[in-house]
Design a protein around this motif. Structure first.
Motif, PDB file in Angstrom:
ATOM      1  N   ALA A 197      -5.980  92.053   5.315  1.00  0.00           N
ATOM      2  CA  ALA A 197      -6.361  90.726   5.117  1.00  0.00           C
ATOM      3  C   ALA A 197      -5.728  90.426   3.737  1.00  0.00           C
ATOM      4  N   GLN A 198      -6.040  91.013   2.729  1.00  0.00           N
ATOM      5  CA  GLN A 198      -5.647  90.672   1.140  1.00  0.00           C
ATOM      6  C   GLN A 198      -4.022  90.783   1.219  1.00  0.00           C
ATOM      7  N   ARG A 199      -3.258  91.733   1.901  1.00  0.00           N
ATOM      8  CA  ARG A 199      -1.864  91.871   1.889  1.00  0.00           C
ATOM      9  C   ARG A 199      -1.340  90.738   2.705  1.00  0.00           C
ATOM     10  N   VAL A 200      -1.944  90.286   3.685  1.00  0.00           N
ATOM     11  CA  VAL A 200      -1.492  89.104   4.634  1.00  0.00           C
ATOM     12  C   VAL A 200      -1.362  87.930   3.890  1.00  0.00           C
ATOM     13  N   THR A 201      -2.574  87.888   3.247  1.00  0.00           N
ATOM     14  CA  THR A 201      -2.840  86.406   2.653  1.00  0.00           C
ATOM     15  C   THR A 201      -2.298  86.249   1.313  1.00  0.00           C
TER      16      THR A 201
ATOM     17  N   LYS B 295      -6.006 103.592   1.846  1.00  0.00           N
ATOM     18  CA  LYS B 295      -6.303 102.204   2.577  1.00  0.00           C
ATOM     19  C   LYS B 295      -4.908 101.635   2.607  1.00  0.00           C
ATOM     20  N   GLN B 296      -4.067 101.748   1.618  1.00  0.00           N
ATOM     21  CA  GLN B 296      -2.641 101.152   1.628  1.00  0.00           C
ATOM     22  C   GLN B 296      -1.744 101.746   2.752  1.00  0.00           C
ATOM     23  N   VAL B 297      -1.725 102.946   3.016  1.00  0.00           N
ATOM     24  CA  VAL B 297      -1.079 103.836   4.214  1.00  0.00           C
ATOM     25  C   VAL B 297      -1.474 103.033   5.241  1.00  0.00           C
ATOM     26  N   THR B 298      -2.828 103.065   5.543  1.00  0.00           N
ATOM     27  CA  THR B 298      -3.378 102.690   7.026  1.00  0.00           C
ATOM     28  C   THR B 298      -3.049 101.175   7.062  1.00  0.00           C
TER      29      THR B 298
END
Length: 428
Positions: free
Chosen positions: A301-305, A410-413
């Motif tokens: 969610a953080q990456r998308v937002t 977390k980043q890979v997933t």
């Protein structure tokens, strides 16, 4: 053109501050056709700063220093460079007026210590600071005055050099570089042709990517193509670069070769992140997204937002870390959790369906896994992840094994989850 950077600051050497200048300046200069050949970082110590500057000037056509131009006791670059070059520091009334205006605009008295910023090496070009007080400085050197102990006016060289000093804070350095240094470069140095293109891929490891593309790129390497590989969490970049009049043609041909071989594993180009691509595709197709995250803890969610415009396509998400949260917010059945465990394809399936139903989205992505370092079993070792993608066509679940430390896990997933969605959007 030979360019070197000298980054000053004891905080850099102590690891208290990340040196972002190297990356940002190198990228901006490369975009202008000028590739940096060397960069160093040194502490705020007199002899070290002078030695680094003198060494860089002995090789480079352009030397850029960062930091040490402010009003405090550890801001010593200005004085040391002036001493190195045998230049006097003289008061500059334009800088003084700028500093006084800066503080008056903010309704604050001007600190007495800022007076030191008004003194500049004689003959220097002054770059007023649009977001601060310390001015940038530039000097054209037509002699070998940078050699310690030689003094100005000795041993004239065949060509002149430029020394540019920029303030340390990125919010001051970056606009000053664009507004003042770029015009200087265009005025004083001939244009150079340099083309660089980065193809961003996922789903294949770095070594395998090289094995797949290097043989077919070899003829272009002989013509001047430079290839680089960079592994990132869940992704591998292939960098293609060349200089000279045929650079554009060589890079374009190299890009065609890599695209043909890596195919759908390429998700973007240059600075594109996979979340940028996903948001763009969702926007173009007028589709919406919801998320159900367990082991990634809101990372997706953080990456998308982080992407501008995400609000038009991202409806929301649930971080269902505990089993009770999966039951209460995503309608995962207790018997599913009891029979299969929280980390299972069945639970990921129900999480995705629950998120899509709760938010009314076109797509929903769910992740559940074991980030570690504990919690693994022989059947489900640390790093086990299940990712589910729900849509009107049903639910797809994939299993991965991401054996990394928690932050990288977390980043890979997150990248794998976004890649599942990207491929579905591309094929839609």
């Amino acid at each position: 053109m030979n360019i070197e950077l000298v980054n000053t600051g004891s905080e850099l050497m102590l690891g208290r501050v990340l040196n972002t200048h190297q990356q940002w300046l190198c990228r901006r200069l490369a975009d202008l056709g000028h590739v940096v050949t060397r960069q160093v970082a040194i502490a705020d110590e007199g002899k070290k700063i002078q030695s680094a500057a003198a060494e860089a000037l002995s090789r480079a056509d352009l030397v850029i220093t960062t930091g040490g131009l402010g009003p405090t006791s550890d801001d010593i670059t200005r004085e040391l460079i002036a001493e190195l070059l045998g230049k006097k520091l003289v008061a500059n009334q334009e800088v003084l007026a700028h500093i006084e205006k800066f503080f008056a605009k903010r309704g604050r008295p001007r600190p007495a210590k800022t007076t030191v910023e008004t003194f500049v090496p004689e003959g220097a070009l002054v770059f007023l600071n649009a977001t601060g007080t310390a001015p940038g400085l530039a000097m054209k050197l037509a002699d070998r005055s940078w050699e310690l102990g030689v003094g100005a006016g000795s041993s004239p060289s065949a060509s002149s050099k430029w020394l540019v000093m920029l303030p340390g804070p990125p919010r001051e350095l970056r606009p000053m570089f664009d507004d003042s240094v770029v015009p200087l470069l265009k005025r004083e140095f001939a244009d150079e042709i340099f083309i660089c293109r980065t193809l961003r891929s996922t789903g294949i490891g770095e070594s395998r990517v090289q094995e797949m593309v290097e043989a077919d790129l070899l003829p272009l390497v002989k013509d001047g193509l430079d290839i680089g590989y960079c592994a990132r969490p869940g992704a591998v970049d292939v960098r293609l670069a060349a200089g000279g009049t045929s650079a554009k043609k060589i890079v374009r041909e190299g890009e065609s070769v890599v695209q043909k071989i890596l195919g759908e594993n390429i998700f973007g180009f240059d600075d594109e992140e996979i979340e940028d691509v996903v948001v763009r595709l969702l926007t173009e197709r007028k589709k919406t997204l919801a998320l159900a995250e367990s082991c990634t803890g809101g990372c997706i969610a953080q990456r998308v937002t982080d992407v501008p415009g995400a609000s038009a396509v991202f409806l929301g998400g649930v971080v269902s870390y505990a089993n009770l949260a999966k039951e209460n917010f995503l309608c995962v059945r207790p018997e599913t959790l009891q029979q299969h465990g929280a980390v299972s394809d069945a639970v990921a399936w129900e999480m995705a369906l629950g998120a899509r139903a709760k938010f009314g989205s076109d797509f929903a992505v769910a992740v559940t896994g074991i980030a570690g370092p504990g919690g693994g079993t022989p059947e489900k070792p640390v790093g086990t992840v299940f990712i589910a993608l729900a849509s009107a066509d049903g639910v797809e679940v994939k299993k991965f094994l991401n054996v990394w430390e928690r932050a990288v896990f977390k980043q890979v997933t997150a990248t794998q989850a976004l890649e599942m969605l990207r491929r579905r959007l591309v094929s839609a």
